[in-house]
Design an enzyme around this catalytic site. Structure first.
Site, mmCIF file in Angstrom:
data_model
loop_
_atom_site.group_PDB
_atom_site.id
_atom_site.type_symbol
_atom_site.label_atom_id
_atom_site.label_comp_id
_atom_site.label_asym_id
_atom_site.label_seq_id
_atom_site.Cartn_x
_atom_site.Cartn_y
_atom_site.Cartn_z
ATOM 1 N N ASP A 1 -9.767 -7.598 3.819
ATOM 2 C CA ASP A 1 -8.554 -7.028 3.241
ATOM 3 C C ASP A 1 -7.660 -8.160 2.745
ATOM 4 O OD1 ASP A 1 -7.139 -4.838 2.378
ATOM 5 O OD2 ASP A 1 -5.895 -4.731 4.172
ATOM 6 N N HIS B 1 4.851 -6.457 -1.983
ATOM 7 C CA HIS B 1 4.564 -6.077 -0.597
ATOM 8 C C HIS B 1 4.687 -7.290 0.318
ATOM 9 C CE1 HIS B 1 2.754 -4.329 2.957
ATOM 10 N NE2 HIS B 1 1.823 -5.257 2.960
ATOM 11 N N GLU C 1 -1.303 2.420 4.348
ATOM 12 C CA GLU C 1 -1.133 1.414 3.289
ATOM 13 C C GLU C 1 -1.950 1.883 2.101
ATOM 14 O OE1 GLU C 1 -2.204 -2.471 4.896
ATOM 15 O OE2 GLU C 1 -0.094 -2.835 5.399
ATOM 16 N N GLU D 1 -3.947 1.330 -1.033
ATOM 17 C CA GLU D 1 -4.671 0.189 -1.610
ATOM 18 C C GLU D 1 -5.807 0.701 -2.488
ATOM 19 O OE1 GLU D 1 -6.070 -2.751 1.150
ATOM 20 O OE2 GLU D 1 -4.331 -2.550 2.487
ATOM 21 N N ASP E 1 -5.414 1.675 4.378
ATOM 22 C CA ASP E 1 -5.586 0.734 5.491
ATOM 23 C C ASP E 1 -4.591 1.117 6.594
ATOM 24 O OD1 ASP E 1 -6.413 -1.479 6.957
ATOM 25 O OD2 ASP E 1 -4.879 -2.765 6.065
ATOM 26 N N ARG F 1 1.995 -0.787 13.447
ATOM 27 C CA ARG F 1 2.882 -1.943 13.215
ATOM 28 C C ARG F 1 3.344 -2.615 14.494
ATOM 29 N NH1 ARG F 1 1.433 -3.102 8.193
ATOM 30 N NH2 ARG F 1 1.953 -1.443 6.726
ATOM 31 N N GLN G 1 0.367 -4.632 15.737
ATOM 32 C CA GLN G 1 0.207 -5.745 14.790
ATOM 33 C C GLN G 1 1.266 -6.828 15.025
ATOM 34 O OE1 GLN G 1 0.576 -4.419 10.717
ATOM 35 N NE2 GLN G 1 0.424 -6.492 9.877
ATOM 36 N N LYS H 1 -5.207 -2.964 13.156
ATOM 37 C CA LYS H 1 -5.790 -2.428 11.922
ATOM 38 C C LYS H 1 -7.279 -2.134 12.084
ATOM 39 C CE LYS H 1 -2.534 -4.597 8.738
ATOM 40 N NZ LYS H 1 -2.339 -3.659 7.628
ATOM 41 N N THR I 1 -9.828 2.673 8.594
ATOM 42 C CA THR I 1 -9.528 2.404 7.187
ATOM 43 C C THR I 1 -10.280 3.479 6.421
ATOM 44 O OG1 THR I 1 -9.378 0.024 7.541
ATOM 45 C CG2 THR I 1 -9.761 0.760 5.277
ATOM 46 N N GLU J 1 7.722 -0.482 4.592
ATOM 47 C CA GLU J 1 8.668 -0.775 3.518
ATOM 48 C C GLU J 1 9.582 0.415 3.242
ATOM 49 O OE1 GLU J 1 7.187 -2.857 -0.071
ATOM 50 O OE2 GLU J 1 5.253 -2.786 0.939
HETATM 51 CA CA CA Z 1 -3.829 -3.850 4.264
#
Ligand code: CA
Length: 348
Positions: free
Chosen positions: A58, A65, A133, A135, A166, A170, A173, A186, A190, A298
């Site tokens: 990834d 971002h 996320e 992507e 993904d 948080r 992480q 993570k 996915t 975000e």
């Molecule tokens: Ca990612």
């Protein structure tokens, strides 16, 4: 190769075979559709992965971002020093990849609960900060032999594109990520769309990438201008209270700072081999606009400013029962619903 349960055998044949295949099937309607008069989206399809993933990398290719998420995870943080020189990425787990339609179970992990009974010590519990996320994923067809693949040759190796979510925890992480980056935060899920759209079908959507300053070193710069994809992308949410999908963000793949070709060139520049079925995630595709923030971290500023939804609902992070739907122009949809965490594991 068409009798195989996944696309890997076709993808391994290489670009000439992909083009021949595309030309041969152009205009052919699957018989069950022709018979029923239905469109593909109306036929009941089994949710399954379109290819067997070999490795999963990834990347972190949106400057918008990287700048916003970096600040929110580590206030005061600047863009990493290496950021303008190479596409940053990390090796993730192929076993975490699941299909559109499969549920995502809220993971357990270690994190520090703010104002919790343990003070600054971590607790082991279901994540309180489950995130998506938005992507894209590039799917490798033709393997490489360990030599560097130049940006000009990268398209010979990439078969096509999938939508990719993904899923991220948080809080897990944040505790585990320094200095080696994401690990279990993570590694639980996915998800990717059930279709791989061949690059050939997206040729007309290529647009010049935003200016790269400073210019990358020659082995990443390549001989031709770097190109992105003009593909509109949206993320929507369905909650228990509101069955109608509500928009969380609208963004566009053209906001990516690094090109697909540069990702492949960088990955192979040090001797890493490409294998059929490798999946290369772009990283969260956030744009400059406030509604182009492509993850809850975000959108809600790490839960501090919850996103307002219909019926008085609001979300800092995702709740059990929420469904996240990612859609892309010509790329279909990717949807997964969140299941509650497993019951507490018995401890001695
Ligand atoms: Ca990612």
């Amino acid at each position: 190769v068409f009798e195989q349960p996944d696309l890997n055998a076709l993808m391994a044949l290489g670009k000439d075979a992909w083009l021949e295949c595309l030309a041969a099937i152009d205009g052919i309607e699957p018989p069950q559709l022709r018979a029923s008069g239905a469109t593909l989206s109306e036929v009941e399809l089994e949710a399954r992965l379109p290819f067997a993933a070999s490795d999963f990398v990834d990347f972190y290719a949106s400057r918008h971002h990287a700048a916003r998420a970096g600040q929110l995870m580590r206030p005061g943080a600047q863009l990493p020093e290496a950021w303008p020189f190479l596409p940053l990425g990390y090796h993730s787990r192929a076993s975490s990849i699941i299909a559109s339609g499969e549920p995502v179970r809220r993971p357990w992990g270690q994190f520090v609960l703010q104002n919790g009974p343990s003070g600054d010590r971590p607790t082991y519990a279901p994540t309180r900060k489950l995130d998506f996320e938005l992507e894209l994923g590039f799917v490798v067809g033709t393997p490489s032999d360990g030599g560097p693949v130049s940006p000009e040759r990268a398209m010979d190796h990439v078969f096509g594109i999938v939508l990719l979510n993904d899923w991220s925890a948080r809080d897990i992480q944040a505790l585990e990520g320094r200095p080696l980056g994401p690990f279990l935060g993570k590694a639980f899920a996915t998800s990717i769309s059930n279709w791989v759209v061949p690059l050939e079908a997206l040729k007309t959507r290529r647009v010049p990438i935003e200016p790269q300053t400073p210019p990358p070193l020659p082995h990443l710069l390549g001989a031709e201008p770097a190109m992105s994809f003009d593909l509109e992308l949206t993320a929507q949410i369905v909650t228990a209270r509101s069955p109608e999908p509500q928009i969380l963000c609208r963004t566009n793949a053209r906001h990516l700072y690094w090109s697909m070709e540069q990702h492949v060139a960088h990955l192979t520049s040090g001797g890493a081999r490409l294998r059929t079925g490798d999946l290369l995630g772009t990283g969260t595709i956030s744009g400059p606009e406030p509604d182009a923030r492509a993850c809850m971290l975000e959108l809600s500023e790490n839960g501090e400013r919850p996103v307002l939804l219909a019926g008085g609902d609001e979300r800092g992070y995702l709740h059990d029962g929420d469904e996240v739907i990612i859609s892309g122009e010509g790329l279909g949809t990717l949807r997964n619903r969140i299941l509650a965490a497993s019951p507490e594991v018995a401890t001695p």
